[in-house]
Design an enzyme around this catalytic site. Structure first.
Site, short mmCIF file in Angstrom:
data_model
loop_
_atom_site.label_atom_id
_atom_site.label_comp_id
_atom_site.label_asym_id
_atom_site.label_seq_id
_atom_site.Cartn_x
_atom_site.Cartn_y
_atom_site.Cartn_z
N LYS A 130 0.81 -1.22 0.00
CA LYS A 130 0.00 0.00 0.00
C LYS A 130 0.85 1.27 0.00
O LYS A 130 0.40 2.30 -0.50
CB LYS A 130 -0.94 -0.02 1.20
CG LYS A 130 -2.00 -1.10 1.09
CD LYS A 130 -2.96 -1.03 2.26
CE LYS A 130 -4.02 -2.10 2.13
NZ LYS A 130 -5.09 -1.91 3.09
N ARG B 57 -7.98 -8.52 -8.23
CA ARG B 57 -8.63 -9.84 -8.37
C ARG B 57 -10.11 -9.64 -8.63
O ARG B 57 -10.57 -8.51 -8.61
CB ARG B 57 -8.48 -10.61 -7.06
CG ARG B 57 -9.01 -9.76 -5.89
CD ARG B 57 -9.15 -10.52 -4.62
NE ARG B 57 -8.98 -9.67 -3.45
CZ ARG B 57 -9.92 -8.92 -2.89
NH1 ARG B 57 -11.12 -8.88 -3.42
NH2 ARG B 57 -9.67 -8.18 -1.83
N HIS C 89 -14.47 -3.12 9.40
CA HIS C 89 -13.84 -2.74 8.14
C HIS C 89 -14.00 -3.80 7.05
O HIS C 89 -13.27 -3.80 6.07
CB HIS C 89 -12.35 -2.44 8.32
CG HIS C 89 -12.08 -1.41 9.37
ND1 HIS C 89 -12.65 -0.16 9.35
CD2 HIS C 89 -11.32 -1.45 10.50
CE1 HIS C 89 -12.25 0.52 10.40
NE2 HIS C 89 -11.46 -0.24 11.13
N GLU D 70 -2.26 7.21 8.30
CA GLU D 70 -3.15 7.88 7.36
C GLU D 70 -4.17 8.65 8.17
O GLU D 70 -4.56 8.21 9.26
CB GLU D 70 -3.87 6.77 6.57
CG GLU D 70 -4.25 7.10 5.17
CD GLU D 70 -4.80 5.87 4.47
OE1 GLU D 70 -4.09 5.30 3.62
OE2 GLU D 70 -5.93 5.45 4.78
P1 ADP Z 1 -8.18 -3.69 3.67
O1 ADP Z 1 -7.18 -3.75 2.56
O2 ADP Z 1 -7.72 -4.37 4.91
O3 ADP Z 1 -9.56 -4.08 3.24
P2 ADP Z 1 -8.70 -0.87 3.26
O4 ADP Z 1 -7.60 0.11 3.23
O5 ADP Z 1 -9.27 -1.30 1.94
O6 ADP Z 1 -8.25 -2.15 4.09
O7 ADP Z 1 -9.87 -0.29 4.18
C1 ADP Z 1 -10.99 -1.05 4.53
C2 ADP Z 1 -12.02 -0.16 5.22
O8 ADP Z 1 -11.46 0.45 6.37
C3 ADP Z 1 -12.52 1.01 4.38
O9 ADP Z 1 -13.58 0.65 3.52
C4 ADP Z 1 -12.97 1.97 5.47
O10 ADP Z 1 -14.23 1.63 6.00
C5 ADP Z 1 -11.94 1.77 6.55
N1 ADP Z 1 -10.82 2.74 6.37
C6 ADP Z 1 -9.61 2.49 5.83
N2 ADP Z 1 -8.85 3.59 5.83
C7 ADP Z 1 -9.57 4.57 6.38
C8 ADP Z 1 -9.34 5.96 6.64
N3 ADP Z 1 -8.19 6.53 6.34
N4 ADP Z 1 -10.34 6.66 7.22
C9 ADP Z 1 -11.52 6.07 7.54
N5 ADP Z 1 -11.79 4.79 7.31
C10 ADP Z 1 -10.84 4.03 6.73
#
Ligand code: ADP
Length: 519
Positions: A115, A306, A249, A214
């Site tokens: 990431k 994917r 999440h 972040e």
């Molecule tokens: P993963 O790869 O583990 O699925 P992601 O980065 O895709 O993680 O994030 C999954 C979820 O986590 C997002 O859809 C959101 O709900 C929450 N999330 C991730 N980053 C943030 C952020 N910076 N602020 C608020 N919510 C976040």
């Protein structure tokens, strides 16, 4: 391409087998010892045992999978989602062995799987990213001096990083996925502990302790764009999916179109998704994920390289079979549609059905499915990997199936979903079906006010009061009867049924009485 091995199990393996059948391509299933009788094994033309139940010894075992591919003389491997689907090493080994990996190149997988690298690449390409740290804590740690305490030992000034980004912020694992390894930090006081715990978690879940910070956005929506790229310069997007209804999440309900996008915002986000695809030299099907804040600003989150769990809602609204498209691209064909040929028609919703007990903190609920009745009717699709009599194992992710409905409007799709959930009867184990009815019936969901904190905000007090149809009650009685006939296993009836007074005498029938039957 005459034969495809599906390096996966459950509903997605079944989904891929269906696509192969329609393309007249032979299928090879692989299975672990606990999956001998699973649906994907029954559906495939051939099936090969790859090892014992632990994923590392079977579905994550690259050598065993490649040996199975050679033994069955398959031309290509479809990895599904999860397991090795986004593993660059697996893709590389396939490339080396001359087996087509149905997905992006190992190079692209390495880039988007990290990431931090992905954020850097996207920032350079002018894609908006969530404000966050630029430093790599792994390197910083090496520079941090032993003996130092507090934040100083991390070798970077976490105080000023935190201040720059602003609280709350979120700590993420560079190689993270599946909602794991994320930690919200609300103030500087929490930083040291959170960074240490985040690193530990990242190391144990993903084998790498690299983390980054972040800004934590409050009440965003999760909006993602489906993309297809054929490696000949043709890249299209197939519009958005909104996946804001999440638990820890992780998505549990998805829909398209999103109630939050104007045509203008949709086209801007779509353009950015195409930029992301180009910047990562993407090929095959992928998803570009964004968070959309309440002011209409959107930020790149990550690329999922994917097929996604939620791909069917895009299929129902665009008419494109994404799995077949993946196979065509892997065969070297050009995309079957240009951007201007693609349109969204109507509305689709997906509910993920898990073998979990919402009444007990979503505890997994393995066990035998005593009875399954699947819903049917216009606009209803059930992508499933289960059947009556099948044993749900605790060894893998507890997803059972996905219920998807389509309607001319959101309201038609929603009502169809409620009817379909009412018609879906799974007896013997606990499932999330009733909880999903609660989401579908919630006034905020009906209004389309869906944000990633929906479940925490609105479903905390859910008490399982979703009504059962008479049919379901009759079926429960039927299940008890068949259980008594077989006398095997443990009888589990949905909580909702326990409230049904006229069934209660049946439910008090204990094991002893069952054991003393004379038949
Ligand atoms: P993963 O790869 O583990 O699925 P992601 O980065 O895709 O993680 O994030 C999954 C979820 O986590 C997002 O859809 C959101 O709900 C929450 N999330 C991730 N980053 C943030 C952020 N910076 N602020 C608020 N919510 C976040």
């Amino acid at each position: 391409m005459k034969k495809i091995l599906i390096a996966n199990r459950g509903e997605i393996a079944c989904r891929v087998i269906r696509a192969c059948r329609e393309l007249d391509i032979g299928t090879v299933a692989v299975y672990s010892e606990v999956d001998r009788k699973s649906l994907h094994v029954q559906m495939a033309d051939e099936a090969i045992l790859i090892g014992p139940p632990p994923p590392l010894e079977s579905y994550l075992n690259i050598d065993a999978l490649l040996a199975a591919a050679k033994q069955s003389k398959t031309d290509a491997i479809h990895p599904g989602y999860g397991f090795l689907a986004e593993n660059p090493e697996f893709a590389r080994r396939c490339e080396e062995e001359g087996i087509t990996f149905i997905g992006p190149s190992s190079k692209t997988l390495s880039l988007v799987g990290d990431k931090i690298k992905a954020r850097e690449t996207m920032e350079k390409a002018g894609v908006p990213i969530i404000p966050g740290s630029k430093f790599d804590i792994r390197n910083s740690l090496a520079e941090g001096r032993a003996g130092k305490t507090g934040l100083a030992k991390f070798g970077v000034n976490l105080e000023s990083e935190g201040e720059k980004i602003g609280y709350p912020l979120i700590i993420k694992a560079a190689l993270g996925g599946g909602g794991k390894g994320m930690r919200i930090v609300r103030s500087e006081k929490e930083m040291e502990k959170a960074v240490e715990a985040g690193r530990r978690e990242a190391k144990s879940a993903f084998g790498d302790e690299t983390i980054y910070l972040e800004k934590y956005l409050s009440s965003p929506r999760h909006i993602e764009f489906q993309i297809l790229a054929d490696g000949k310069g043709n890249v299209v997007h197939l519009f958005e999916r909104e996946c804001s209804i999440q638990r820890r999440h992780q998505k549990i309900v998805e829909e398209t179109p999103s109630t939050a996008l104007s045509p203008e915002l949709r086209s801007r986000m779509g353009e950015v998704a195409l930029e992301v695809a180009k910047a990562s030299h993407y090929t095959n099907a992928g998803t570009v994920e964004f968070l959309l804040d309440p002011n209409g600003n959107f930020y790149f989150l990550e690329v999922n390289a994917r097929i996604q769990v939620e791909h069917p809602i895009t299929e129902l609204t665009t008419g494109v079979d994404l799995v077949k498209e993946q196979i065509r691209i892997a065969r070297g064909e050009s995309l079957s549609k240009r951007q201007e040929d693609l349109h969204q028609r109507g509305h689709a919703i997906e509910c993920r059905i898990y073998a979990e007990d919402p009444k007990q903190g979503f505890l997994p609920s393995p066990g035998q499915i005593l009875f399954l009745k699947e819903p049917s009717g216009p606009g209803i699709r059930h992508d499933s990997g289960i059947f009556s009599g099948w044993e749900v194992t605790p060894d893998y992710d507890p997803i059972l199936s996905k219920l998807i409905t389509w309607g001319e409007t959101r309201e038609v799709a929603r009502k169809r979903m409620i009817a379909a959930l009412n018609d879906l009867t799974i007896l013997g184990i606990e499932t999330t079906v009733d909880f999903l009815k609660g989401v579908m019936n919630h006034p905020e969901f009906i209004q389309g006010r869906t944000t990633t904190d929906f479940i925490d905000r609105h479903m905390k007090d859910w008490n399982g009061e979703e009504s059962d149809s008479d049919l379901q009650q009759a079926l429960i009685a039927g299940a008890i009867f068949s259980y008594m006939k077989s006398g095997k296993g443990k009888l589990r009836i949905p909580h909702s049924a326990l409230r049904t007074p006229h069934l209660s005498p049946w439910l008090t029938v204990g094991k002893w009485e069952l054991g003393s039957r004379s038949s």
